[in-house]
Scaffold this active site. Structure first.
Site, PDB file in Angstrom:
ATOM      1  N   SER A   1      26.684 -10.983 -66.776  1.00 47.77           N
ATOM      2  CA  SER A   1      26.133 -11.480 -65.488  1.00 47.77           C
ATOM      3  C   SER A   1      27.386 -12.036 -64.859  1.00 47.77           C
ATOM      4  O   SER A   1      27.117 -12.413 -63.721  1.00 47.77           O
ATOM      5  CB  SER A   1      25.077 -12.494 -65.852  1.00 47.77           C
ATOM      6  OG  SER A   1      24.028 -11.871 -66.669  1.00 47.77           O
TER       7      SER A   1
ATOM      8  N   CYS B   1      10.763 -25.345 -80.964  1.00 47.98           N
ATOM      9  CA  CYS B   1       9.753 -26.065 -80.264  1.00 47.98           C
ATOM     10  C   CYS B   1       8.394 -26.366 -81.075  1.00 47.98           C
ATOM     11  O   CYS B   1       7.517 -27.071 -80.857  1.00 47.98           O
ATOM     12  CB  CYS B   1       9.462 -25.113 -78.981  1.00 47.98           C
ATOM     13  SG  CYS B   1       8.850 -23.282 -79.299  1.00 47.98           S
TER      14      CYS B   1
ATOM     15  N   HIS C   1       1.382 -23.886 -78.128  1.00 49.16           N
ATOM     16  CA  HIS C   1       1.398 -23.428 -79.442  1.00 49.16           C
ATOM     17  C   HIS C   1       0.421 -24.570 -80.156  1.00 49.16           C
ATOM     18  O   HIS C   1       0.294 -25.780 -79.751  1.00 49.16           O
ATOM     19  CB  HIS C   1       2.596 -24.156 -80.008  1.00 49.16           C
ATOM     20  CG  HIS C   1       3.837 -23.202 -79.794  1.00 49.16           C
ATOM     21  ND1 HIS C   1       3.931 -22.033 -78.949  1.00 49.16           N
ATOM     22  CD2 HIS C   1       5.195 -23.595 -80.180  1.00 49.16           C
ATOM     23  CE1 HIS C   1       5.325 -21.611 -79.262  1.00 49.16           C
ATOM     24  NE2 HIS C   1       5.921 -22.589 -79.571  1.00 49.16           N
TER      25      HIS C   1
ATOM     26  N   ASN D   1       4.540 -25.763 -75.215  1.00 52.07           N
ATOM     27  CA  ASN D   1       5.775 -25.450 -75.655  1.00 52.07           C
ATOM     28  C   ASN D   1       6.922 -25.270 -74.494  1.00 52.07           C
ATOM     29  O   ASN D   1       8.049 -25.393 -74.836  1.00 52.07           O
ATOM     30  CB  ASN D   1       5.704 -24.050 -76.343  1.00 52.07           C
ATOM     31  CG  ASN D   1       5.190 -22.887 -75.737  1.00 52.07           C
ATOM     32  OD1 ASN D   1       4.155 -22.988 -75.271  1.00 52.07           O
ATOM     33  ND2 ASN D   1       6.235 -21.920 -75.691  1.00 52.07           N
TER      34      ASN D   1
END
Lengths: 345, 345, 345, 345
Positions: B43, B153, B262, B322
């Site tokens: 990138s 997470c 979650h 999350n």
């Protein structure tokens, strides 16, 4: 039943989703016996562990002709980006068609070739007749090698009822189709789940153009080229792309969060006037008996909600099991027919 | 509000999902100003077109220190497979910590390092005190550079209520958690849609072990190493991994076809006897005021269905956003706290 | 094959999802012939249009005994709120058991009755022996009428591997199960789509208690009541609810956006010490041959990810096709077994 | 800002999904103050527990005028099956319009009434001018009472860009739309999850006809009735249903497993020749500034994939947040505009 020993077949691209489907279908096929599995060099050399109950497991081979020399037919589930090279290129190692194999390919690479049949089994098996011209025009001419392709799975779904309607009511003039296509049509890994769960993606790269173009080739006929030319003792022919009536088609393609099953909204306008009524369309579809035998359960399409279209003539909904009707199934039925017709030696 | 000019920050891995979230959150942050975006050389050199309304677009840089020299803080959303090298390796070009940058990293690479804090903002910000020892033990000792990590997470989600319960009722003895995790937790492209639409995948690579290990480090304290050792004039310390009560944890992780959120089923057994009742647990959770300020809407967790567990003591359900609570948010709150405490110079 | 004419059967609740499944399975059954379809008075009197290829269509009857007088067996897919009344109440019109019909019921109403077997075909067919006591204790004693129930579909899924493990390794001491249940388990219309698409619902009314209770009855044995009592010439017996080892069970139930297939995370602790290793558990499950014949494809459960549990002994994942294994299938296998054993006259 | 005290409003059907949305939007509205909540007698008498932070909770009332006497405006989220009776019938108790209330209704009942405006805020607010004729023709004439309706949420989505195109390029001649509609458009409980998870339902009762009819009324103008007639001193007028160009429309409607967001594939043919190019269409859409102010974030529609249509002229994709743009939002903007124009006294 065929009164001959099974034909040994090789499968190119055997580890992809289409390849796996080829294996599932061919492992119980009465005429064809899987003999070689070919894949990219990444998989080559490894055993192919599958759920099917083969007596002995097979080793995946590189897609080079040497490994396939005992095969009578090649099925290809190769991705489009490699299919062209491996199926027909001039590299001696990889030249399956040139080396005289019949190849039934699911890739899009040769679908638009003016000498290559693009066949949907229930619709245009008669296009197989172009194989002899394809062989004759090859340099040097081929005795056994040729390539036959099958269509995109969403094209396959809607041309089946459209073909039935044209046989009954004459040519279709205008066609608008909006597809809602299942993720299984995109192969594996295909669409990332973050893009499609609880979402519709109103774009599938190249799909609309494919549907618009392939539909014309499949629903079209075969005509002598003008001015007339000879190929050996026969007239040179071409696919007429529905030339008897210019077929206007507009396709809009969407991906929906569904695992299997392409749903298609279709509107059609017929050339004839007055057009058939919704009831006549229903009766024609019910009465339709395709020339090719349907290949087991599921490998058909369902049509519903046949009704007047306030803009064109008639609209209806098509639902097709894209896995059953798609890629591998079509290639195999095409090969069966080629065997029956003596096109495969 | 902070009475100082904004701190210029660099973001490593700026084009991934965590990096994008860093940009979204930091582009409106009162203390931090995005100064450099770093990404893989794939990138690097391209403009970063985003939805945020920056006056001028930014060019993505290679993750090499030269480009970051004006930054006071580095946030890293790098994938685990490159994070280790880029964040701290001995290659002079890429050695952000060694070159004296404070790095707040979301990668898993250093979470288990005995000198690196693993901090969930609402839970164990006091672990930031280990930074000075981390700097002193470096060779050569670092004045400004250090690394602080944040948790997975799903770990983040359940340690928040567990921490609240331990503060009120003393140590937890046993913990069983079953997670149903959203696909956004797997980044992009993440889980192929064919694997997860209309399906549950009862396996997430490495996740169960991460939850079991990270929970102990986060809920644990800091203790002097025995036998006593000095680092300069201070006692050498270590994370005690919940040593006051050996914490038995069993985690079972599942991926479900949900985009964000979650859901976790938790059962706990307390060390103390008798354990608190469901009603006492509810009251403790309602009364809980975490030390760190909650960071805007959504960056919390919800607890429900608190009830008796017939096997352990209490079971309940945790639901966490999350995306809001995860990766980037935690890193930024950790950095805010480090600024407030003077750990970032 | 059974050397007798087919037994005419009636189906109560024939228009619901379980009833439809009864019809699908029984319409091709070699021993049973569908004779009467009963449903609520809302459906009664209408023809039952189905996909199955019956020679002549059937009229749905009210669930009153008169219509069923030629039936030898009654299958009931009635909802719990009406099942109690219709299957066994004292209203003479509706008293199927009292009027001497063998009833195989999928409703939850009688599962906890101390005289009614709760049978999962692969697990505890021997509980059928309680039928004679159930008949003898009825007032007046029944010659042919009785009721046998089958379990909740999530209970059914996990007791199959648990039963296999108990046969090999002795009693289980502790069990923690977390279910992720498909929407098809809730019948039709069941869960509104707005509640479950892109969501997990961590609550299913009554389900956790049902799993905890039913598991003990199914995995438990039959014992003489103490002090001893006689029923006619036999000892009075009771279901011991796993009395040989008090079985601690904690169930947490979740609904997930999946059409078919209950996924269950299970952790178990065995009474014996040391417990079996994961490898021994795998071997025991592979070697397990249930007493009852498996009833066609799909009517089994899959177990995977067998591994150490850091809290209990072993954890694993169970996946069951809740439609194939559930309700109707279990009732029919129970009836087949009852016919084989002569319990159905 | 409006220089007047807030107008007290009543909400009919306050407990349904549209009613809940009315409450959410109106509870923070600067001009309107929620004063009475009306619902069916099933809910009447109960407190309305909501997430919004009202100082004191409200009791749900029966939908009878007495309870609403202090209200200056009535918003109705009633279902179609009761809306007709409650909003306007001749039963004195329930006759809101007759009793001189301005009613802004989301139900379909009066959308086709020749005197009732059907208004999409960004499109045809000028249709509000028909209110005075509606009042004058009532027997007895109404001074303050009237009814204004808003459109179906999928109609609302596509007429916004179509209106922009007609303003720039003149009348549209032909329109084909295929919708993929979110489940939230069906209210609650709406579509059973078993029907829609992993599925597309190619039918929504009455929807295609509604889109075809409502589009003509909304995009059409208002014209003097011929031969001329007077209503008091004004000419009798009527909605011309796009009479300047007969507008051919064909709609195909599908329900997809998406929670929020209607995706629509649109093809249009313009009356003018040559038609605008895709680029000109893009520019016209970008430059479009609707007469009414857009009402906060999200209450707009997105248009993409503007391209040539091989059958009509131009095709494109519309995505609308059906919850933000729909029902309640439209009613409230219509009411705001009516207040600004002095139509509400």
């Amino acid at each position: 039943m065929l009164d001959r020993p099974p034909i040994k077949v090789g499968i190119l691209g055997a580890t992809g989703t289409v390849g796996q489907r080829f294996i599932t279908l061919l492992s119980v096929h009465p005429w064809f016996a899987i003999h070689v599995l070919g894949a990219s060099s990444r998989s080559a050399g490894k055993p192919y562990a599958t759920a099917v109950n083969w007596k002995q497991d097979m080793i995946v081979e590189d897609c080079k002709p040497e490994a396939f020399k005992e095969c009578g037919v090649i099925f290809s589930g190769l991705d489009a980006d490699v299919a062209g090279d491996i199926e027909t290129n001039t590299d001696q190692r990889a030249h399956f068609v040139r080396l005289n194999w019949p190849v039934f390919s699911n890739a899009k690479n040769y679908r638009r070739d003016p000498h290559v049949p693009l066949i949907v089994p229930l619709v245009n098996l008669e296009h197989l007749s172009m194989v002899s011209q394809q062989q004759a025009l090859h340099s040097p001419p081929l005795k056994k090698g040729f390539i036959v392709t099958n269509a995109n799975c969403s094209t396959t779904a809607h041309v089946i009822p459209l073909s039935a309607l044209e046989r009954k009511f004459g040519p279709i003039d205008t066609l608008m189709v909006t597809t809602m296509q299942a993720i299984s049509g995109a192969g594996y890994p295909g669409v990332p789940s973050l893009d499609i769960i609880d979402n519709v993606v109103p774009y599938i790269s190249g799909e609309e153009e494919k549907i618009e173009w392939e539909t014309r080739k499949i629903l079209g006929g075969i005509a002598d080229v003008e001015p007339e030319q000879l190929v050996g003792e026969k007239m040179l022919q071409e696919f007429d792309l529905h030339a008897h009536t210019p077929l206007k088609i507009s396709a809009s393609c969407n991906r929906v969060p569904v695992t299997v099953g392409h749903m298609i909204n279709v509107s059609v306008k017929f050339s004839r006037s007055p057009p058939p009524s919704p009831q006549q369309v229903c009766e024609a579809l019910r009465a339709y008996r395709p020339g090719a035998q349907v290949h087991g359960t599921g490998a058909g399409v369902s049509v519903g909600r046949v009704r007047q279209c306030p803009v064109l003539d008639i609209k209806f909904v098509v639902l097709a099991d894209n896995v059953s009707i798609g890629a591998a199934t079509s290639s195999i039925i095409n090969a069966e027919f080629a065997v029956l017709k003596g096109v495969v030696g």
